[in-house]
Scaffold this motif. Structure first.
Motif, PDB file in Angstrom:
ATOM      1  N   ILE A  35      44.046  52.443  45.848  1.00  0.00           N
ATOM      2  CA  ILE A  35      43.895  51.477  46.950  1.00  0.00           C
ATOM      3  C   ILE A  35      42.599  50.695  46.814  1.00  0.00           C
ATOM      4  CG2 ILE A  35      43.540  51.290  49.458  1.00  0.00           C
ATOM      5  CD1 ILE A  35      45.421  53.786  49.671  1.00  0.00           C
ATOM      6  N   LEU A  36      41.501  51.403  46.536  1.00  0.00           N
ATOM      7  CA  LEU A  36      40.213  50.729  46.382  1.00  0.00           C
ATOM      8  C   LEU A  36      40.231  49.760  45.205  1.00  0.00           C
ATOM      9  CD1 LEU A  36      37.625  53.572  47.085  1.00  0.00           C
ATOM     10  CD2 LEU A  36      37.899  51.458  48.365  1.00  0.00           C
ATOM     11  N   ASP A  37      40.842  50.179  44.092  1.00  0.00           N
ATOM     12  CA  ASP A  37      40.913  49.314  42.915  1.00  0.00           C
ATOM     13  C   ASP A  37      41.729  48.060  43.215  1.00  0.00           C
ATOM     14  OD1 ASP A  37      40.465  48.834  40.035  1.00  0.00           O
ATOM     15  OD2 ASP A  37      42.646  49.056  39.908  1.00  0.00           O
ATOM     16  N   HIS A  38      42.858  48.239  43.893  1.00  0.00           N
ATOM     17  CA  HIS A  38      43.716  47.099  44.226  1.00  0.00           C
ATOM     18  C   HIS A  38      43.002  46.120  45.157  1.00  0.00           C
ATOM     19  CE1 HIS A  38      47.096  44.695  45.583  1.00  0.00           C
ATOM     20  NE2 HIS A  38      46.822  45.046  46.826  1.00  0.00           N
ATOM     21  N   LEU A  39      42.361  46.644  46.200  1.00  0.00           N
ATOM     22  CA  LEU A  39      41.678  45.759  47.148  1.00  0.00           C
ATOM     23  C   LEU A  39      40.440  45.124  46.518  1.00  0.00           C
ATOM     24  CD1 LEU A  39      41.995  47.764  50.491  1.00  0.00           C
ATOM     25  CD2 LEU A  39      43.340  45.818  49.711  1.00  0.00           C
ATOM     26  N   GLY A  40      39.805  45.832  45.582  1.00  0.00           N
ATOM     27  CA  GLY A  40      38.674  45.238  44.874  1.00  0.00           C
ATOM     28  C   GLY A  40      39.105  44.034  44.055  1.00  0.00           C
ATOM     29  N   ARG A  41      40.247  44.149  43.381  1.00  0.00           N
ATOM     30  CA  ARG A  41      40.768  43.015  42.606  1.00  0.00           C
ATOM     31  C   ARG A  41      41.180  41.875  43.537  1.00  0.00           C
ATOM     32  NH1 ARG A  41      43.662  47.115  39.945  1.00  0.00           N
ATOM     33  NH2 ARG A  41      45.596  46.357  40.894  1.00  0.00           N
ATOM     34  N   SER A  42      41.794  42.235  44.656  1.00  0.00           N
ATOM     35  CA  SER A  42      42.227  41.218  45.618  1.00  0.00           C
ATOM     36  C   SER A  42      41.029  40.459  46.196  1.00  0.00           C
ATOM     37  CB  SER A  42      43.020  41.882  46.747  1.00  0.00           C
ATOM     38  OG  SER A  42      43.367  40.953  47.751  1.00  0.00           O
ATOM     39  N   ALA A  43      39.951  41.188  46.492  1.00  0.00           N
ATOM     40  CA  ALA A  43      38.750  40.547  47.036  1.00  0.00           C
ATOM     41  C   ALA A  43      38.115  39.633  46.001  1.00  0.00           C
ATOM     42  CB  ALA A  43      37.754  41.612  47.487  1.00  0.00           C
ATOM     43  N   THR A  44      38.070  40.083  44.750  1.00  0.00           N
ATOM     44  CA  THR A  44      37.491  39.252  43.686  1.00  0.00           C
ATOM     45  C   THR A  44      38.297  37.965  43.516  1.00  0.00           C
ATOM     46  OG1 THR A  44      36.707  41.237  42.542  1.00  0.00           O
ATOM     47  CG2 THR A  44      36.836  39.203  41.251  1.00  0.00           C
ATOM     48  N   ALA A  45      39.624  38.088  43.519  1.00  0.00           N
ATOM     49  CA  ALA A  45      40.482  36.911  43.362  1.00  0.00           C
ATOM     50  C   ALA A  45      40.289  35.940  44.526  1.00  0.00           C
ATOM     51  CB  ALA A  45      41.941  37.336  43.260  1.00  0.00           C
ATOM     52  N   ALA A  46      40.134  36.475  45.737  1.00  0.00           N
ATOM     53  CA  ALA A  46      39.964  35.617  46.917  1.00  0.00           C
ATOM     54  C   ALA A  46      38.656  34.826  46.821  1.00  0.00           C
ATOM     55  CB  ALA A  46      39.983  36.465  48.187  1.00  0.00           C
ATOM     56  N   VAL A  47      37.582  35.469  46.416  1.00  0.00           N
ATOM     57  CA  VAL A  47      36.295  34.783  46.294  1.00  0.00           C
ATOM     58  C   VAL A  47      36.328  33.800  45.120  1.00  0.00           C
ATOM     59  CG1 VAL A  47      33.818  35.097  45.878  1.00  0.00           C
ATOM     60  CG2 VAL A  47      35.049  36.690  47.364  1.00  0.00           C
ATOM     61  N   PHE A  48      37.006  34.170  44.044  1.00  0.00           N
ATOM     62  CA  PHE A  48      37.147  33.271  42.889  1.00  0.00           C
ATOM     63  C   PHE A  48      37.840  31.977  43.316  1.00  0.00           C
ATOM     64  CE2 PHE A  48      39.891  31.807  39.371  1.00  0.00           C
ATOM     65  CZ  PHE A  48      38.930  31.521  38.416  1.00  0.00           C
ATOM     66  N   ARG A  49      38.939  32.094  44.044  1.00  0.00           N
ATOM     67  CA  ARG A  49      39.657  30.897  44.495  1.00  0.00           C
ATOM     68  C   ARG A  49      38.818  30.097  45.484  1.00  0.00           C
ATOM     69  NH1 ARG A  49      44.138  34.601  44.316  1.00  0.00           N
ATOM     70  NH2 ARG A  49      43.711  35.184  46.479  1.00  0.00           N
ATOM     71  N   ASP A  50      38.092  30.796  46.350  1.00  0.00           N
ATOM     72  CA  ASP A  50      37.305  30.104  47.374  1.00  0.00           C
ATOM     73  C   ASP A  50      36.117  29.356  46.774  1.00  0.00           C
ATOM     74  OD1 ASP A  50      36.396  29.591  50.164  1.00  0.00           O
ATOM     75  OD2 ASP A  50      34.736  30.889  49.561  1.00  0.00           O
ATOM     76  N   ARG A  51      35.420  29.999  45.837  1.00  0.00           N
ATOM     77  CA  ARG A  51      34.185  29.425  45.323  1.00  0.00           C
ATOM     78  C   ARG A  51      34.405  28.439  44.171  1.00  0.00           C
ATOM     79  NH1 ARG A  51      32.151  29.665  49.336  1.00  0.00           N
ATOM     80  NH2 ARG A  51      30.533  31.061  50.095  1.00  0.00           N
ATOM     81  N   LEU A  52      35.443  28.651  43.384  1.00  0.00           N
ATOM     82  CA  LEU A  52      35.604  27.826  42.186  1.00  0.00           C
ATOM     83  C   LEU A  52      36.833  26.925  42.252  1.00  0.00           C
ATOM     84  CD1 LEU A  52      34.574  30.418  39.437  1.00  0.00           C
ATOM     85  CD2 LEU A  52      33.161  28.747  40.638  1.00  0.00           C
ATOM     86  N   ALA A  53      37.408  26.773  43.434  1.00  0.00           N
ATOM     87  CA  ALA A  53      38.549  25.860  43.587  1.00  0.00           C
ATOM     88  C   ALA A  53      38.104  24.438  43.269  1.00  0.00           C
ATOM     89  CB  ALA A  53      39.092  25.939  45.008  1.00  0.00           C
ATOM     90  N   GLY A  54      38.917  23.714  42.500  1.00  0.00           N
ATOM     91  CA  GLY A  54      38.618  22.324  42.175  1.00  0.00           C
ATOM     92  C   GLY A  54      37.750  22.129  40.952  1.00  0.00           C
ATOM     93  N   ILE A  55      37.258  23.224  40.364  1.00  0.00           N
ATOM     94  CA  ILE A  55      36.437  23.123  39.153  1.00  0.00           C
ATOM     95  C   ILE A  55      37.328  23.328  37.927  1.00  0.00           C
ATOM     96  CG2 ILE A  55      34.549  24.179  37.848  1.00  0.00           C
ATOM     97  CD1 ILE A  55      33.207  24.843  40.457  1.00  0.00           C
ATOM     98  N   ASP A  56      37.187  22.451  36.951  1.00  0.00           N
ATOM     99  CA  ASP A  56      37.983  22.534  35.730  1.00  0.00           C
ATOM    100  C   ASP A  56      37.464  23.689  34.875  1.00  0.00           C
ATOM    101  OD1 ASP A  56      39.556  22.175  33.552  1.00  0.00           O
ATOM    102  OD2 ASP A  56      38.552  20.339  32.856  1.00  0.00           O
ATOM    103  N   LEU A  57      38.267  24.726  34.765  1.00  0.00           N
ATOM    104  CA  LEU A  57      37.885  25.904  33.985  1.00  0.00           C
ATOM    105  C   LEU A  57      38.581  25.944  32.634  1.00  0.00           C
ATOM    106  CD1 LEU A  57      37.916  28.607  36.828  1.00  0.00           C
ATOM    107  CD2 LEU A  57      35.952  27.357  35.912  1.00  0.00           C
ATOM    108  N   SER A  58      39.232  24.853  32.249  1.00  0.00           N
ATOM    109  CA  SER A  58      39.937  24.831  30.966  1.00  0.00           C
ATOM    110  C   SER A  58      39.001  25.049  29.777  1.00  0.00           C
ATOM    111  CB  SER A  58      40.712  23.518  30.800  1.00  0.00           C
ATOM    112  OG  SER A  58      39.838  22.390  30.892  1.00  0.00           O
ATOM    113  N   PRO A  59      37.718  24.598  29.843  1.00  0.00           N
ATOM    114  CA  PRO A  59      36.830  24.914  28.711  1.00  0.00           C
ATOM    115  C   PRO A  59      36.642  26.413  28.506  1.00  0.00           C
ATOM    116  CG  PRO A  59      35.909  23.114  29.987  1.00  0.00           C
ATOM    117  CD  PRO A  59      37.061  23.649  30.774  1.00  0.00           C
ATOM    118  N   PHE A  60      36.739  27.190  29.585  1.00  0.00           N
ATOM    119  CA  PHE A  60      36.606  28.636  29.463  1.00  0.00           C
ATOM    120  C   PHE A  60      37.849  29.234  28.814  1.00  0.00           C
ATOM    121  CE2 PHE A  60      33.545  27.529  32.659  1.00  0.00           C
ATOM    122  CZ  PHE A  60      32.508  28.423  32.482  1.00  0.00           C
TER     123      PHE A  60
END
Length: 467
Positions: free
Chosen positions: A361-386
Motif C-alpha cells: 500500500i505504501l509503495d503504491h501510494l508513494g508512486r501515485s503521489a510522485t506521479a501527481a506531483v510530476f504532472r502538477d509541476r512539469l505539465a506543459g514542459i517538453d520532456l522529449s529531450p529526456f
C-alpha cells in the motif's frame, strides 16, 4: 524566553505608584488578542492550515473567556495550539515573592500571603513572572491522582509541628501552581472518572477543595484540554458534567491542501541535508493520499508527524549517501523515499483487512503521489529531450541510494530544457548545485517511468532507467 528585562519594581507600594492595573488571566488574553486583531497581526503564529477554520473558533473562545476542549485526531497540532496561547499573555506579570501559587500582590488568597500583606503593607516584596513560565501541562494518564492535579496533605509540614487542620499543611498540585496562567490537559478522556470529578470546582466555582479542608482558594487560570474523537464520543470517557463545564468544544483537522502540508513540513522538520521542494511536495501528497485511503483506519488518522518524519528520513538518507561516497552538500532525491517508508509504518494504523499488505500500500501510494506531483509541476514542459536519450535501446541511466550526484550527471550529459525543469521545480539559477540538478533529473526519470514513457528496473540497490 524573556525578550526584555522585567520592570524594576520590587514592592507592592511601588507597583501601585506605577499605575499597574490588576487583570485576570482571561482579561489579559482577551485584551491582548483584541489588540493583535486590531493591528492585523498574527494571533497564533506557527499554526499552519487552520487560519480560516480552527483559529477563529479559538479566538472566539478566548474573547468569551471560555475554557475549551480541542477535539481531533493525533498529529493535528492540538498541543502546539495550547502552548501558542501563552504568547497572548503579558510578557511580565507581578506576583507576591515566594508565593507557591503566584498570587497577585493586590489580591493575596493564601493565609500566609494575607498575613504577610497585612504585616508588611506597601513593603510586601514583588517578583516578576515571565509568560513563558505561565503555561503548565499534564498528560492525563489513568494513574494521575487528585493530589497530582489539585493537592494533598504534606506530611513533612505536619512533622514540622503544624496542626493537621492548618491550611498551610497543604502541598499544592499542578493546577494551583499555575494559578494566573494557562493549564493544558492532554488526552483528557484517559483521566479516571473519579479524578475528573475533582476538576468540577476548578472549572465552575474557580476554587479548589483538598481532603475536606474548609479551604477556598479562588483560582485565576484558563484550562484547555485535548481529546481524541474516538475516546471522546465512542468510549465516553469524559463524564457529562465535566463536558458541560467547558465553554467550547473546538474540532481540529489536518491541513486541507497540499501547500499547507508542505509549509507545515518545512516549519517542523529538522533536516540533516537539503530536501528539494518537489520531494517535500511528494511527501505532502503521499500524506494526503494516506488520509483519504480506505486502507487506513480513519479513526486514528495520519499524523503530521508522519510527514515530518518522512522528510527527516529522506534527508538522513541523502546525508548517509554523502558520507559514504564522499559527496559534499548532499541533496535528497525521489529515490530516497521508498527506502524510508518501511520505517514509518509504525505511525500508521491500517484496517484489519489490509494485514500483510502494508508495504504494498505504501509503495503504491508513494508512486501515485510522485506521479501527481510530476504532472502538477512539469505539465506543459517538453520532456522529449529526456526521452530522446533512450532512443538507443542499449542506453541506460543508473541511480540509487549510493550513486553520487556527479555520477548521475556524467551519465546524462547536457539536456535541452533542463533549465525549464529546474525553474518549474523551484530551483533558482543563482543557487543551483550538482545535487539539486541530479535530484531534478531523477525526478523527471521517475515521472517518465510512472507515465510509461521509459522503463525501470531495480536490482541490488540500483535503479536502472532505459527505453
Amino acid at each position: 524566553m524573556a525578550g526584555t528585562d522585567h520592570p524594576e519594581i520590587s514592592t507592592v507600594g511601588a507597583l501601585r505608584a506605577s499605575g499597574h492595573q490588576h487583570r485576570t488571566v482571561k482579561q489579559e488574553l482577551r485584551e491582548n488578542l483584541v489588540a493583535r486583531l486590531r493591528a492585523g497581526e498574527t494571533t497564533m503564529p506557527g499554526m499552519v492550515g487552520l487560519d480560516d477554520t480552527v483559529l477563529p473558533e479559538v479566538e472566539r473562545a478566548v474573547l468569551a473567556g471560555h475554557d475549551f476542549v480541542l477535539l481531533g485526531e493525533r498529529g493535528q497540532g492540538k498541543t502546539r495550539l495550547m502552548r501558542t496561547l501563552v504568547g497572548l499573555l503579558d510578557e511580565w506579570t507581578p506576583v507576591i515573592e515566594g508565593s507557591e501559587i503566584n498570587e497577585h500582590p493586590y489580591e493575596p488568597v493564601t493565609l500566609g500571603s494575607i498575613e504577610r500583606a497585612a504585616q508588611l503593607g506597601d513593603d510586601l516584596p514583588v517578583a516578576w513572572w515571565h509568560r513563558s513560565e505561565r503555561y503548565g501541562e499534564k498528560l492525563a494518564t489513568p494513574d494521575t491522582s487528585v493530589g497530582d492535579l489539585i493537592g494533598d496533605i504534606d506530611p513533612t509540614k505536619i512533622a514540622e509541628g503544624r496542626r493537621l487542620g492548618d491550611p498551610e499543611t497543604v502541598h499544592y498540585g499542578l493546577l494551583p501552581r499555575f494559578n494566573r496562567g494557562i493549564f493544558g490537559i492532554n488526552e483528557l478522556p484517559d483521566l479516571a472518572e473519579r479524578i475528573q470529578v475533582g476538576l468540577f470546582n476548578v472549572l465552575e466555582e474557580r476554587d479548589i477543595q483538598i481532603r475536606g479542608y474548609a479551604l477556598r482558594l479562588p483560582l485565576d487560570l484558563m484550562v484547555i484540554a485535548s481529546a481524541n474523537p474516538e475516546d471522546y464520543t465512542n468510549r465516553g470517557r469524559i463524564i457529562t458534567p465535566l463536558k458541560d463545564r467547558f465553554g467550547a468544544e473546538i474540532r481540529t483537522h489536518y491541513p486541507e491542501d497540499i501547500d499547507a502540508d508542505v509549509a507545515l513540513i518545512a516549519q517542523e522538520a529538522d533536516l540533516a541535508a537539503a530536501v528539494p521542494a518537489h520531494v517535500l511536495r511528494v511527501i505532502a501528497e503521499l500524506t494526503s493520499q494516506l488520509r483519504d485511503s480506505t486502507a487506513i483506519d480513519h479513526r486514528s488518522g495520519v499524523s503530521a508527524r508522519f510527514a515530518v518524519a518522512a522528510a527527516e528520513a529522506v534527508a538522513a538518507s541523502a546525508l548517509r549517501r554523502g558520507a559514504i561516497v564522499g559527496e559534499s552538500g548532499p541533496v535528497a532525491r525521489i529515490g530516497d523515499l521508498p527506502a524510508v517508508l518501511g520505517t514509518l509504518r509504525g505511525k500508521l494504523e491500517f484496517e484489519m483487512g489490509e494485514e500483510g499488505r502494508e508495504d504494498e500500500i505504501l509503495d503504491h501510494l508513494g508512486r501515485s503521489a510522485t506521479a501527481a506531483v510530476f504532472r502538477d509541476r512539469l505539465a506543459g514542459i517538453d520532456l522529449s529531450p529526456f526521452t530522446a536519450i533512450f532512443a538507443d535501446d542499449d542506453t541506460t541511466v543508473e541511480t540509487g541510494a549510493l550513486v553520487p550526484a556527479a555520477t548521475l550527471l556524467q551519465q546524462f550529459g547536457r539536456v535541452e530544457g533542463l533549465s525549464q525543469v529546474l525553474s518549474a521545480l523551484g530551483v533558482s539559477e543563482d543557487d543551483v548545485t550538482p545535487g539539486q540538478v541530479a535530484a531534478a533529473i531523477e525526478f523527471v526519470l521517475e515521472g517518465l517511468y510512472l507515465t510509461r514513457r521509459i522503463s525501470k528496473q531495480s536490482v541490488d540497490g540500483l535503479t536502472v532507467y532505459g527505453s
